[in-house]
Design a protein around this motif. Structure first.
Motif, PDB file in Angstrom:
ATOM      1  N   TYR A  31      -8.993  -0.049   5.083  1.00 25.59           N
ATOM      2  CA  TYR A  31      -8.512  -1.944   5.589  1.00 25.59           C
ATOM      3  C   TYR A  31      -8.348  -2.670   6.580  1.00 25.59           C
ATOM      4  O   TYR A  31      -8.186  -1.523   7.644  1.00 25.59           O
ATOM      5  N   CYS A  79       0.133   5.856  -0.284  1.00 27.10           N
ATOM      6  CA  CYS A  79      -0.791   6.933   0.043  1.00 27.10           C
ATOM      7  C   CYS A  79      -0.043   8.359   0.522  1.00 27.10           C
ATOM      8  O   CYS A  79       1.560   8.062   1.219  1.00 27.10           O
ATOM      9  N   VAL A 103      -3.865   0.352  -4.146  1.00 33.11           N
ATOM     10  CA  VAL A 103      -3.339  -1.514  -2.523  1.00 33.11           C
ATOM     11  C   VAL A 103      -2.933  -2.308  -3.924  1.00 33.11           C
ATOM     12  O   VAL A 103      -4.213  -2.120  -5.074  1.00 33.11           O
ATOM     13  N   ILE A 155       0.687  -0.867  -0.444  1.00 29.06           N
ATOM     14  CA  ILE A 155      -0.271   0.106  -0.029  1.00 29.06           C
ATOM     15  C   ILE A 155       0.525   1.604   0.138  1.00 29.06           C
ATOM     16  O   ILE A 155       2.268   1.260   0.924  1.00 29.06           O
TER      17      ILE A 155
END
Length: 295
Positions: free
Chosen positions: A112, A78, A98, A76
């Motif tokens: 998640y 971000c 993801v 992941i």
């Protein structure tokens, strides 16, 4: 030289260039900056800065900057992450990606659930799996079971180079190797298109099934039946089969309308999308010559 501090707790080790611990009632507030590295031996989290809440263990925290999370089955990335380590839940914000073993999800926001390996996405979403792209606003997906549900769909693309087939519907149920569309479904592939109440796309077989008053349109006519099977090749509709009670309407090169009623109509298209052959007639009124039908 940067000062590297490492906090060892029951489950997680935490490392950063600088760490400031602020005691609070019942917990410690940990402000960390530079080369954040938090892991429990299975999940590895990195970022530019972090704010961690710790009682007897690290309970929760925020990670900022170029956030990266690597687990056993997914990766992941971000701009911001919020973790609840006790509940094994996390939220990811801004430019979220993801990546599973077979699929990737891009979204504005993803929640998640680590134990279930389950994700809920919101915002501008793109789901990619091999040659399939799904554009939507709301989705959930189980990475273990390979199942999920998709709502607020913009379109689904089956792509190869500059060729594509577009699928539409109100909702999609995702299963291994299969997409189930419901509600005002459509399929568009070059000059051909179809519509119905439901659409089933089987990825490995490269075949779609239109059901619920389905209609298949081509440049010089249309076909109707209880179920329409469309076979793809090189991102074009190569073969169409209309099952059970069927109705085919076509125009000859003289623009004469011909109607064929039959139990099963099976049609083949050449590379330019022209009808090559029809077979399976039980009853045909009139005579037509397919080699004279031009699109």
């Amino acid at each position: 030289m940067n000062l590297i501090l490492i906090l060892l707790v029951a489950k997680f080790s935490y490392e950063a260039d600088s760490v400031k611990i602020i005691p609070k009632k019942g917990l410690d507030l940990i402000a960390a900056k530079g080369n954040i590295n938090l892991n429990d031996g299975k999940t590895f989290i990195t970022g530019d800065s972090a704010l961690i809440f710790k009682s007897s263990d690290i309970d929760s925290g925020f990670i900022y900057g170029n956030v990266s999370i690597k687990g056993e089955e997914i990766e992941i990335s971000c701009k911001k992450a919020k973790y609840n380590f006790l509940n094994e839940e996390a939220e990811f914000f801004e430019n979220v990606r993801v990546k599973g073993k077979e699929e990737s999800i891009f979204a504005d926001h993803i929640k998640y659930f680590t134990k279930k390996n389950f994700a809920v996405a919101r915002g501008n979403i793109l789901i990619e799996k091999e040659d399939i792209k799904i554009f939507c606003k709301e989705a959930n997906y189980d990475f273990k079971k390979k199942r999920g549900n998709i709502n607020l769909i913009e379109k689904v693309q089956i792509v190869s180079g500059d060729k594509e087939i577009n699928l539409y519907g109100n909702k999609i149920e995702v299963a291994p190797d299969t997409l189930y569309f419901t509600g005002d479904v459509r399929i568009e592939g070059g000059k051909e298109s179809g519509k119905g109440d439901t659409l089933i796309y089987v990825e490995k077989e490269e075949v779609a099934y239109l059901k619920g008053n389905p209609v298949f349109y081509f440049e010089k006519g249309n076909a109707k039946g209880e179920e329409i099977e469309l076979k793809f090749k090189d991102r074009k509709i190569e073969k169409g089969k209309i099952l059970k009670k069927s109705l085919l309407e076509i125009l000859t090169e003289k623009e004469e309308k011909v109607i064929i009623n039959t139990y099963i109509i099976e049609s083949f298209f050449d590379e330019e999308g022209n009808i090559k052959n029809l077979k399976g007639f039980d009853k045909v009124e009139g005579i037509i010559f397919l080699n004279k039908i031009k699109k």
